[in-house]
Design an enzyme around this catalytic site. Structure first.
Site, PDB file in Angstrom:
ATOM      1  N   GLU A   1       2.574   4.138  -9.899  1.00 19.32           N
ATOM      2  CA  GLU A   1       3.824   4.020  -9.163  1.00 19.32           C
ATOM      3  C   GLU A   1       4.210   2.641  -8.847  1.00 19.32           C
ATOM      4  O   GLU A   1       5.130   2.364  -9.158  1.00 19.32           O
ATOM      5  CB  GLU A   1       3.741   5.135  -8.036  1.00 19.32           C
ATOM      6  CG  GLU A   1       3.505   6.575  -8.321  1.00 19.32           C
ATOM      7  CD  GLU A   1       1.875   6.889  -8.108  1.00 19.32           C
ATOM      8  OE1 GLU A   1       1.307   6.302  -8.691  1.00 19.32           O
ATOM      9  OE2 GLU A   1       1.784   7.835  -7.613  1.00 19.32           O
TER      10      GLU A   1
ATOM     11  N   CYS B   1      -0.120   8.137  -3.665  1.00 23.16           N
ATOM     12  CA  CYS B   1      -1.093   7.787  -2.703  1.00 23.16           C
ATOM     13  C   CYS B   1      -0.485   7.060  -1.413  1.00 23.16           C
ATOM     14  O   CYS B   1       0.668   7.002  -1.679  1.00 23.16           O
ATOM     15  CB  CYS B   1      -2.259   7.052  -3.240  1.00 23.16           C
ATOM     16  SG  CYS B   1      -1.682   5.205  -3.254  1.00 23.16           S
TER      17      CYS B   1
HETATM   18  N1  THU Z   1      -3.859   6.658  -9.056  1.00 23.51           N
HETATM   19  C1  THU Z   1      -2.605   6.229  -9.607  1.00 23.51           C
HETATM   20  O1  THU Z   1      -2.054   5.509 -10.516  1.00 23.51           O
HETATM   21  N2  THU Z   1      -1.433   7.061  -8.759  1.00 23.51           N
HETATM   22  C2  THU Z   1      -1.694   8.059  -7.985  1.00 23.51           C
HETATM   23  O2  THU Z   1      -0.744   8.466  -7.376  1.00 23.51           O
HETATM   24  C3  THU Z   1      -3.079   8.212  -7.388  1.00 23.51           C
HETATM   25  C4  THU Z   1      -4.282   7.435  -8.101  1.00 23.51           C
HETATM   26  C5  THU Z   1      -4.761   5.932 -10.020  1.00 23.51           C
HETATM   27  C6  THU Z   1      -5.692   4.953  -9.417  1.00 23.51           C
HETATM   28  C7  THU Z   1      -6.772   4.807 -10.285  1.00 23.51           C
HETATM   29  O3  THU Z   1      -6.708   4.010 -11.414  1.00 23.51           O
HETATM   30  C8  THU Z   1      -6.953   6.553 -10.759  1.00 23.51           C
HETATM   31  O4  THU Z   1      -5.749   6.851 -10.510  1.00 23.51           O
HETATM   32  C9  THU Z   1      -8.061   7.119  -9.992  1.00 23.51           C
HETATM   33  O5  THU Z   1      -7.803   7.137  -8.558  1.00 23.51           O
END
Ligand code: THU
Length: 158
Positions: free
Chosen positions: A75, A111
């Protein structure tokens, strides 16, 4: 002391086919972006896409790092890319979706840090965004406004 209640209104689509064309296009770009994720550590491939006020769609995907906290979520990759390439254009929509190690599309929801950055985009352009989260099995959650994802967020007169 007064008891208060926070009500959260949102909706869910049962399938991509049920979505209006403009929203489906943003989600499809997010799905496509999962294929470009760099996730050798978590093996969780996240795709995101934002639609700007002029209709441009900017994708993003998670970019991991051997020093784990140095990586970035899909995001924020999409938003910062939009900010770097198209300053001055508000974000109307943001879609996010996960892809697991077996290649299945799975749920992803922004997140806390991404929610804070999304809130900044609304603050920056004075415009709310529609947030589309893939829920698995073709279902999609649709939320209007980041305040629903980040209630009582930080506000300051600076
Ligand atoms: N991650 C995202 O790209 N977006 C989210 O909303 C949650 C987590 C990624 C971070 C990391 O590379 C992987 O997902 C595992 O947490």
């Amino acid at each position: 002391m007064e008891q208060k209640r926070l009500v959260l209104d949102y909706c869910e689509y049962a399938s991509l086919a049920e979505m209006p064309e403009a929203e489906r296009a943003v989600m499809e770009h997010a799905i496509e972006a999962t294929g470009r994720a760099y996730a050798p550590y978590s093996h969780f491939h996240v795709g995101a896409a934002v639609r700007l006020s002029d209709g441009t769609i900017v994708p993003g995907c998670n970019q991991e790092n051997i020093a784990y906290p140095s990586g970035l979520c899909a995001e924020r990759t999409a938003l910062f890319s939009a900010g770097a390439q198209h300053p001055g254009k508000a974000v109307e929509m943001l879609a996010v979706v996960g892809r697991d190690a077996e290649g299945r599309l799975v749920e992803a929801s922004p997140c806390g840090a991404c929610r804070q950055v999304m809130a900044e985009w609304e603050l920056r352009y004075g415009q709310k965004m529609v947030v589309l989260c893939y829920l698995g099995e073709g279902q999609i959650r649709r939320i209007e406004g980041v305040d629903k994802l980040l209630p009582f967020g930080f506000e300051a007169k600076v």
